[in-house]
Motif scaffolding. Structure first.
Motif, PDB file in Angstrom:
ATOM      1  N   GLU A 184       5.046  62.875  77.477  1.00  0.00           N
ATOM      2  CA  GLU A 184       4.841  64.216  78.008  1.00  0.00           C
ATOM      3  C   GLU A 184       6.054  64.688  78.807  1.00  0.00           C
ATOM      4  N   THR A 185       6.369  65.963  78.676  1.00  0.00           N
ATOM      5  CA  THR A 185       7.389  66.601  79.496  1.00  0.00           C
ATOM      6  C   THR A 185       6.847  67.953  79.950  1.00  0.00           C
ATOM      7  N   THR A 186       7.417  68.476  81.026  1.00  0.00           N
ATOM      8  CA  THR A 186       6.914  69.751  81.544  1.00  0.00           C
ATOM      9  C   THR A 186       7.554  70.940  80.854  1.00  0.00           C
ATOM     10  N   THR A 187       8.680  70.711  80.201  1.00  0.00           N
ATOM     11  CA  THR A 187       9.363  71.789  79.486  1.00  0.00           C
ATOM     12  C   THR A 187       9.965  71.211  78.211  1.00  0.00           C
ATOM     13  N   SER A 188      10.516  72.067  77.367  1.00  0.00           N
ATOM     14  CA  SER A 188      11.084  71.580  76.111  1.00  0.00           C
ATOM     15  C   SER A 188      12.316  70.722  76.391  1.00  0.00           C
ATOM     16  N   VAL A 189      12.527  69.738  75.538  1.00  0.00           N
ATOM     17  CA  VAL A 189      13.629  68.786  75.691  1.00  0.00           C
ATOM     18  C   VAL A 189      14.777  69.265  74.803  1.00  0.00           C
ATOM     19  N   THR A 190      15.885  69.638  75.415  1.00  0.00           N
ATOM     20  CA  THR A 190      16.988  70.229  74.652  1.00  0.00           C
ATOM     21  C   THR A 190      18.011  69.207  74.187  1.00  0.00           C
ATOM     22  N   SER A 191      17.941  67.991  74.731  1.00  0.00           N
ATOM     23  CA  SER A 191      18.901  66.961  74.332  1.00  0.00           C
ATOM     24  C   SER A 191      18.278  65.590  74.479  1.00  0.00           C
ATOM     25  N   ILE A 192      18.412  64.758  73.445  1.00  0.00           N
ATOM     26  CA  ILE A 192      18.064  63.343  73.525  1.00  0.00           C
ATOM     27  C   ILE A 192      19.286  62.550  73.092  1.00  0.00           C
ATOM     28  N   GLU A 193      19.761  61.689  73.974  1.00  0.00           N
ATOM     29  CA  GLU A 193      20.890  60.814  73.645  1.00  0.00           C
ATOM     30  C   GLU A 193      20.417  59.365  73.606  1.00  0.00           C
ATOM     31  N   VAL A 194      20.797  58.659  72.543  1.00  0.00           N
ATOM     32  CA  VAL A 194      20.619  57.212  72.477  1.00  0.00           C
ATOM     33  C   VAL A 194      21.988  56.595  72.707  1.00  0.00           C
ATOM     34  N   SER A 195      22.089  55.682  73.662  1.00  0.00           N
ATOM     35  CA  SER A 195      23.392  55.115  74.033  1.00  0.00           C
ATOM     36  C   SER A 195      24.006  54.337  72.879  1.00  0.00           C
TER      37      SER A 195
END
Length: 306
Positions: A184-195
């Protein structure tokens, strides 16, 4: 006295830059791929930003551009409803995958680079087998909104994705093609980075940046920022992270405390994308102003308090 280096400014794109991604470090060095609304994804030398070439062929804005693990292939996703695979060395197109709407995001599998995942405004995540490019792709259950980002994690057995205008992160198991976990997040997720080592996941969610352990998918830390971020990137070795967004500035933060360490000014439009280099001695940002800037953290650390 500060030893801070002047940032490198990379020109060439004529429209906003919406995604940049570094390759892994390879025997030939590392490389930087950029996606722009000008429809001409580019490849650069990762260390100095020198232009290597442009992948010619898309008929619309390019939203995604990423290199595979050995930096031999490049994948792009475009508003022309296609995802394409390119020879990163020669620039020729290798494969073209037709979709029914804008392709917003693409990514290679980490091991062997034999799979490609795509997502976009069609609200469908597809997984292509690049060893059998003519075969029908696997499809994940239809999403409720457009797909903003897709990444392989956990030995390429899971795909983690976020939505364009809807809160929440979905984690899908490719063995069952079912949702394995919803975050869950409170707003939309604009970036996901995998190291680069596949151990850390970093998300940008408006005013917050969150960090997850990639193996357990448990949240490790979160920070509320001084300015909302559209993109964020984590440097595990130095325990710092960078973020950029609407304020046009590029911020460097301490991972443990969330304290802002540097605020880099130079872009003339919102920062849409930001990533550390695989050597973690520099990071690059891409902006609405059509430029990429490569930044070098201050070499002089502040003295410890007595």
């Amino acid at each position: 006295m500060s030893n801070k280096r002047v940032p490198i400014v990379c020109h060439g794109h004529t429209r906003p830059i919406v995604e940049i991604n570094y390759s892994q470090n390879t025997p030939e060095g590392y490389f930087l791929a950029s996606a722009s609304k000008d429809g001409k994804p580019m490849l650069r030398h990762g260390e100095n930003g020198d232009w290597y070439g442009t992948f010619e062929g898309h008929k619309g804005a390019v939203w995604a551009c990423v290199l595979d693990t050995p930096a031999l292939k490049c994948a792009t996703g475009s508003a022309d409803f296609t995802a394409r695979i390119w020879d990163a060395c020669g620039g020729s197109q290798l494969h073209e995958f037709q979709h029914n709407h804008i392709v917003r995001c693409v990514n290679f599998s980490f091991h062997g680079s034999s799979k490609l995942v795509t997502g976009g405004m069609e609200k469908i995540v597809r997984i292509y087998d690049l060893e059998r490019p003519d075969a029908e792709p696997l499809k994940l259950p239809a999403a409720q909104a457009g797909i903003r980002s897709v990444n392989f994690i956990q030995d390429d057995n899971l795909v983690i994705c976020s939505h364009a205008d809807k809160p929440g992160i979905g984690v899908y198991d490719l063995r069952s093609l079912q949702l394995a976990q919803a975050i869950e997040t409170t707003t939309s997720v604009t970036s996901i980075e995998v190291s680069f080592d596949q151990q850390h996941i970093t998300t940008a969610e408006g005013a917050y940046v969150r960090f997850f352990d990639a193996a357990s998918l448990q949240k490790v830390k979160q920070h509320k920022l001084t300015a909302p971020a559209e993109s964020a990137s984590y440097c595990p070795s130095k325990r710092k992270f960078v973020a950029g967004g609407e304020d046009m500035w590029v911020h460097l933060y301490d991972y443990d405390t969330g304290q802002e360490l540097e605020c880099n000014k130079g872009h003339h439009g919102p920062v849409h994308t930001i990533r550390w280099a695989p050597t973690y001695d520099a990071y690059a940002s891409g902006s609405e102003d059509g430029t990429i800037r490569i930044w070098f953290p201050d070499c002089t650390e502040p003295a410890a308090a007595p």
